[in-house]
Design a protein around this motif. Structure first.
Motif, mmCIF file in Angstrom:
data_model
loop_
_atom_site.group_PDB
_atom_site.id
_atom_site.type_symbol
_atom_site.label_atom_id
_atom_site.label_comp_id
_atom_site.label_asym_id
_atom_site.label_seq_id
_atom_site.Cartn_x
_atom_site.Cartn_y
_atom_site.Cartn_z
ATOM 1 N N THR A 47 -74.205 118.725 -39.980
ATOM 2 C CA THR A 47 -73.538 117.430 -40.101
ATOM 3 C C THR A 47 -74.485 116.286 -39.769
ATOM 4 O O THR A 47 -75.488 116.470 -39.078
ATOM 5 N N ASP A 48 -74.124 115.098 -40.256
ATOM 6 C CA ASP A 48 -74.898 113.906 -39.903
ATOM 7 C C ASP A 48 -74.371 113.322 -38.597
ATOM 8 O O ASP A 48 -73.476 113.899 -37.950
ATOM 9 N N ALA A 60 -72.439 110.973 -38.075
ATOM 10 C CA ALA A 60 -71.020 110.622 -38.130
ATOM 11 C C ALA A 60 -70.117 111.853 -38.181
ATOM 12 O O ALA A 60 -68.898 111.727 -38.269
ATOM 13 N N GLN A 82 -70.155 114.132 -40.618
ATOM 14 C CA GLN A 82 -69.871 114.543 -41.984
ATOM 15 C C GLN A 82 -70.825 115.652 -42.417
ATOM 16 O O GLN A 82 -72.019 115.597 -42.157
ATOM 17 N N ARG A 83 -70.278 116.665 -43.100
ATOM 18 C CA ARG A 83 -71.110 117.756 -43.564
ATOM 19 C C ARG A 83 -72.151 117.249 -44.560
ATOM 20 O O ARG A 83 -71.870 116.363 -45.366
ATOM 21 N N VAL A 84 -73.343 117.835 -44.511
ATOM 22 C CA VAL A 84 -74.420 117.377 -45.389
ATOM 23 C C VAL A 84 -74.740 118.366 -46.501
ATOM 24 O O VAL A 84 -75.411 118.015 -47.473
ATOM 25 N N GLY A 96 -61.796 114.958 -49.970
ATOM 26 C CA GLY A 96 -63.190 115.307 -49.758
ATOM 27 C C GLY A 96 -63.896 115.750 -51.023
ATOM 28 O O GLY A 96 -63.485 115.431 -52.146
ATOM 29 N N ARG A 97 -64.973 116.510 -50.831
ATOM 30 C CA ARG A 97 -65.772 116.980 -51.967
ATOM 31 C C ARG A 97 -64.952 117.816 -52.944
ATOM 32 O O ARG A 97 -65.113 117.722 -54.157
ATOM 33 N N HIS A 113 -56.678 114.311 -37.562
ATOM 34 C CA HIS A 113 -57.713 115.347 -37.549
ATOM 35 C C HIS A 113 -57.916 115.918 -36.150
ATOM 36 O O HIS A 113 -58.241 117.100 -35.992
#
Length: 416
Positions: free
Chosen positions: A135-136, A138, A140-142, A203-204, A259
Motif C-alpha cells: 500500500t501507499d 494513504a 491504498q493498494r498499489v 474500486g478497481r 470501513h
C-alpha cells in the motif's frame, strides 16, 4: 545466519540482485506471471544492478521462447535468485528456504487452506511479502488484478444473462486470445431488453466492470434515476457503499467509519430488489459487514433479480446464494429460491443463475499480467531497489527471520 543482501541498486554491481520469475505450482495452474518479457527487459534497463531469471513453464501465458527472444535467461531452477516473484500461493513442497518471496498468500484472514503454507514459510526462514498488502502512504493498494476481475466478471455477467434468456451466445473469455479479441464479442450484445443492472463497488473491480458496460453501449444512470424511473433501454447504476448501507443508530453516512466499523451498519439494499434484473457484485466485503440480501429475500413476491455475477466470489458472504466457487470452464450454477438448493445452470427460468468464479483475471492472463507488471515497475520496484525508505515493503511483509512481523502477530494462533 548471514546478513541479507542489500536491495539498493545504486551501490550494486551489475547482476548482483537476481529476481526469479517462478513457475506457478498451484493446481489448477495459473497462466499469469508477475513480469512479462517486455516488463522484464524494462526492469533490467531501469535498474542496471538487477537481472531477471525466468523459470521455464509449459502453462504460462507468455511462452519461454518469448522471454528468450528478448535476451532473457530461461532455466529450470531459479533457487539461486535473491528474490522470487510468483502470483498464486506457492505449494509447500516448492518453497526454497532463506529466500524473499512475493506472491498472494491468502493467509491474512486465517484461511484454513493456507495454514500449512505460512507455517512452512516460518520454518524455512522465508521473507514473505504479500502483494495484497502493498500500500501507499494513504493505505491504498498499489498492485492488484482487480481491474481484470471486473472486466471479465462483467463480460461473464452478460454472457450468463444472454444464455439464460436465449438472447445471444458470447465466446467465453478464456477462449479469447486477449482483451481485443474479447471486445469483438461485445457487438453481439444487441438484443438486450430494457433491463436494469446494479453494479456494487467503487474500486478497481467495479471500474473494470463499468469499462465493459460502457463499451457495450449500456447507458449509466444515477442511483435516483435507477430507483424512480423506467427506461426503454438497458441501463446500469453504480452503487457505492453509502447507497445501500446505513448506520444502525441513524447517524449520517461516513465512509471511513463504515470501513473501520462495518458491524455498526445495516443493509438498505431492499429497494433495489424489485427493480434489478442483473446484479454485478464488485464491492469488497468484510465478514463483519451486513449481507447485501438474504435467502429469504429471494422468496419475496417482488424479487426480480434473476442473474447474479458475484465477481468478488465470497462464498456464503455478502450474497448468500453464492454457495460455492464455480470454475472458468463451468462458471455458473442455479440457486433454487423455493428450496435453497443448487441446480445446474439455466435449468429453470424461475431459478437465480449465479456466476461465481474466484480467479477471473486468469481468463485474460496476458492482459492481466501486462497490467500487473506495469504496477510492479511503477510502485514496487522503486522501493525494492532503494532500500524501502517509505516502508512500503515492510508494511506488506508477513514473515521474516522465522517470525511473524509485528503487524501480523495476530496470526500467531493461526500458525501455532
Amino acid at each position: 545466519m548471514p546478513a541479507p543482501k542489500s536491495l539498493s541498486a545504486d551501490s550494486l554491481p551489475p547482476h548482483s540482485l537476481r529476481i526469479g520469475l517462478i513457475r506457478e505450482g498451484k493446481v489448477p495452474a495459473d497462466q499469469r506471471v508477475a513480469l512479462t518479457p517486455k516488463k522484464s527487459v524494462e526492469a533490467q534497463t531501469t535498474y542496471p544492478g538487477l537481472r531477471v531469471i525466468v523459470q521455464g513453464s509449459l502453462v504460462r501465458a507468455y511462452a519461454d521462447q518469448e522471454y528468450r527472444d528478448l535476451g532473457l535467461s530461461v532455466q529450470d531452477e531459479v533457487a539461486d535468485c535473491d528474490v522470487l516473484l510468483g502470483v498464486k500461493e506457492v505449494p509447500v513442497a516448492l518453497l526454497v528456504p532463506d529466500k524473499t518471496y512475493f506472491f498472494f498468500s491468502h493467509t491474512i484472514k486465517k484461511q484454513p487452506a493456507n495454514r500449512e503454507l505460512l507455517r512452512a514459510v516460518l520454518a524455512r526462514n522465508i521473507t514473505l511479502i504479500d502483494y495484497e498488502l502493498l500500500t501507499d502512504a494513504a493505505g491504498q493498494r498499489v498492485v492488484a488484478f482487480g481491474r481484470y476481475a471486473g472486466i471479465v466478471g462483467a463480460y461473464n455477467a452478460l454472457l450468463t444473462y444472454g444464455r439464460k434468456h436465449g438472447l445471444f451466445e458470447l465466446k467465453p473469455a478464456h477462449q479469447c486470445v486477449d482483451l481485443d479479441d474479447m471486445q469483438e464479442e461485445y457487438f453481439k450484445v444487441k438484443s438486450l431488453p430494457p433491463l436494469k443492472i446494479a453494479v456494487t463497488g467503487s474500486g478497481r473491480v467495479a471500474g473494470g466492470a463499468l469499462e465493459v458496460l460502457d463499451k457495450m453501449g449500456i447507458r449509466q444512470v444515477t442511483v435516483h434515476q435507477y430507483l424512480h424511473q423506467d427506461f426503454a433501454e438497458p441501463v446500469y447504476a453504480q452503487l457505492r457503499s453509502g447507497d445501500y448501507h446505513r448506520h444502525r443508530d441513524g447517524r449520517p453516512w461516513d465512509t471511513a467509519d463504515f470501513h473501520q466499523h462495518p458491524a455498526s451498519y445495516e443493509s438498505t439494499f431492499a429497494p433495489y430488489l424489485p427493480l434489478t434484473d442483473l446484479l454485478i457484485a464488485c464491492a469488497y466485503w468484510h465478514p463483519a459487514a451486513p449481507r447485501l440480501l438474504s435467502e429469504a429475500d429471494t422468496q419475496r413476491p417482488d424479487f426480480r433479480i434473476n442473474t447474479i455475477a458475484d465477481v468478488t466470489c465470497d462464498v456464503n458472504g455478502s450474497i448468500p446464494v453464492t454457495r460455492r466457487a464455480a470454475t472458468i470452464t463451468a462458471p455458473a450454477y442455479d440457486y433454487v429460491p423455493a428450496t435453497g438448493e443448487l441446480a445446474p445452470a439455466y435449468s429453470a427460468p424461475e431459478n437465480i443463475t449465479v456466476m461465481a468464479v474466484d480467479n477471473l483475471p486468469c481468463e485474460l492472463p496476458r492482459n492481466a499480467s501486462r497490467d500487473f507488471g506495469r504496477q510492479l515497475l511503477d510502485h514496487v520496484f522503486p522501493h525494492l531497489l532503494a532500500g524501502d525508505p517509505d516502508g512500503v515493503l515492510a508494511r506488506a511483509t508477513i514473515a521474516k527471520g522465522g517470525q511473524l512481523c509485528p503487524r501480523y502477530a495476530y496470526l500467531a494462533d493461526y500458525v501455532g
